[in-house]
Design an enzyme around this catalytic site. Sequence first.
Site, PDB file in Angstrom:
ATOM      1  N   GLU A 168      -0.921  -8.729   4.938  1.00 40.26           N
ATOM      2  CA  GLU A 168      -0.682  -9.116   6.338  1.00 40.26           C
ATOM      3  C   GLU A 168      -1.981  -9.154   7.133  1.00 40.26           C
ATOM      4  O   GLU A 168      -2.010  -9.690   8.241  1.00 40.26           O
ATOM      5  CB  GLU A 168       0.338  -8.168   6.990  1.00 40.26           C
ATOM      6  CG  GLU A 168      -0.188  -6.811   7.427  1.00 40.26           C
ATOM      7  CD  GLU A 168      -0.335  -5.806   6.283  1.00 40.26           C
ATOM      8  OE1 GLU A 168      -0.184  -6.200   5.106  1.00 40.26           O
ATOM      9  OE2 GLU A 168      -0.623  -4.631   6.576  1.00 40.26           O
ATOM     10  N   HIS A 194      -3.280  -5.049   1.621  1.00 39.27           N
ATOM     11  CA  HIS A 194      -2.569  -5.409   2.862  1.00 39.27           C
ATOM     12  C   HIS A 194      -2.609  -6.920   3.082  1.00 39.27           C
ATOM     13  O   HIS A 194      -3.470  -7.404   3.826  1.00 39.27           O
ATOM     14  CB  HIS A 194      -3.229  -4.716   4.055  1.00 39.27           C
ATOM     15  CG  HIS A 194      -2.897  -3.277   4.186  1.00 39.27           C
ATOM     16  ND1 HIS A 194      -1.874  -2.814   4.980  1.00 39.27           N
ATOM     17  CD2 HIS A 194      -3.433  -2.177   3.605  1.00 39.27           C
ATOM     18  CE1 HIS A 194      -1.802  -1.495   4.890  1.00 39.27           C
ATOM     19  NE2 HIS A 194      -2.738  -1.095   4.062  1.00 39.27           N
ATOM     20  N   CYS A 238       0.824  -1.204   0.000  1.00 41.75           N
ATOM     21  CA  CYS A 238       0.000   0.000   0.000  1.00 41.75           C
ATOM     22  C   CYS A 238       0.866   1.266   0.000  1.00 41.75           C
ATOM     23  O   CYS A 238       1.486   1.555  -1.021  1.00 41.75           O
ATOM     24  CB  CYS A 238      -1.005  -0.063   1.139  1.00 41.75           C
ATOM     25  SG  CYS A 238      -2.440   0.959   0.813  1.00 41.75           S
TER      26      CYS A 238
HETATM   27  N1  GLN Z   1      -3.641   6.254   1.266  1.00 42.26           N
HETATM   28  C1  GLN Z   1      -2.313   5.990   1.760  1.00 42.26           C
HETATM   29  C2  GLN Z   1      -1.278   6.779   0.950  1.00 42.26           C
HETATM   30  O1  GLN Z   1      -1.611   7.358  -0.026  1.00 42.26           O
HETATM   31  C3  GLN Z   1      -1.989   4.509   1.714  1.00 42.26           C
HETATM   32  C4  GLN Z   1      -2.933   3.759   2.600  1.00 42.26           C
HETATM   33  C5  GLN Z   1      -2.361   2.480   3.145  1.00 42.26           C
HETATM   34  O2  GLN Z   1      -1.154   2.276   3.207  1.00 42.26           O
HETATM   35  N2  GLN Z   1      -3.253   1.624   3.582  1.00 42.26           N
HETATM   36  O3  GLN Z   1      -0.147   6.829   1.301  1.00 42.26           O
END
Ligand code: GLN
Length: 167
Positions: A152, A150, A60
């Site tokens: 995990e 994610h 992410c």
């Molecule tokens: N929206 C976050 C970003 O732009 C990422 C979200 C996440 O890591 N779950 O950095």
Amino acid sequence: MLTRRGAEVRAVRIAADFEGLAGLVIPGGESTTMLRLLERDGMDEALRAYAAQRPCFGTCAGAILLARSVTPAQSSLGLIDIDVMRNAYGRQRESAILCGPCQLPGGELEMVFIRAPRFTRVGHKVETLATRDGEAVLVRQGHYLAASFHPELSEDPRVHDAFLEML
Ligand code: GLN
């Protein structure tokens, strides 16, 4: 998840923490905040030097850091040839747990998306390992792995196992 799979883990907070690590997970969170923290005490250079040599797995916000280019524009490491758009599946209310096709042995994969980025361009040297509505959400290039979700937070260990194999 990595501990469950038999790996020894520790947090990396200062440049010296990279010493002796077989691989690095750049976790989810807020990529803008992570970029700000990287400006401290030579962490940015230490991360770049480390990542040039060793496997890195970005989930992410971590995937946003690994990308070649980011929309809205912000700096990134440019280690995987993908372009990403932050928060492109919607805000917190649109966060979702979905199942999608996955190339890792075992078929469909559960994926937890939390204010996730979209991978809007995937370079031809990048391998797509899982998709959401036909778009790449898990990719690998050389010794780098990136997930817009994610892994995990699901029970399925296949994505982390794939990373451990890269080590
Ligand atoms: N929206 C976050 C970003 O732009 C990422 C979200 C996440 O890591 N779950 O950095």
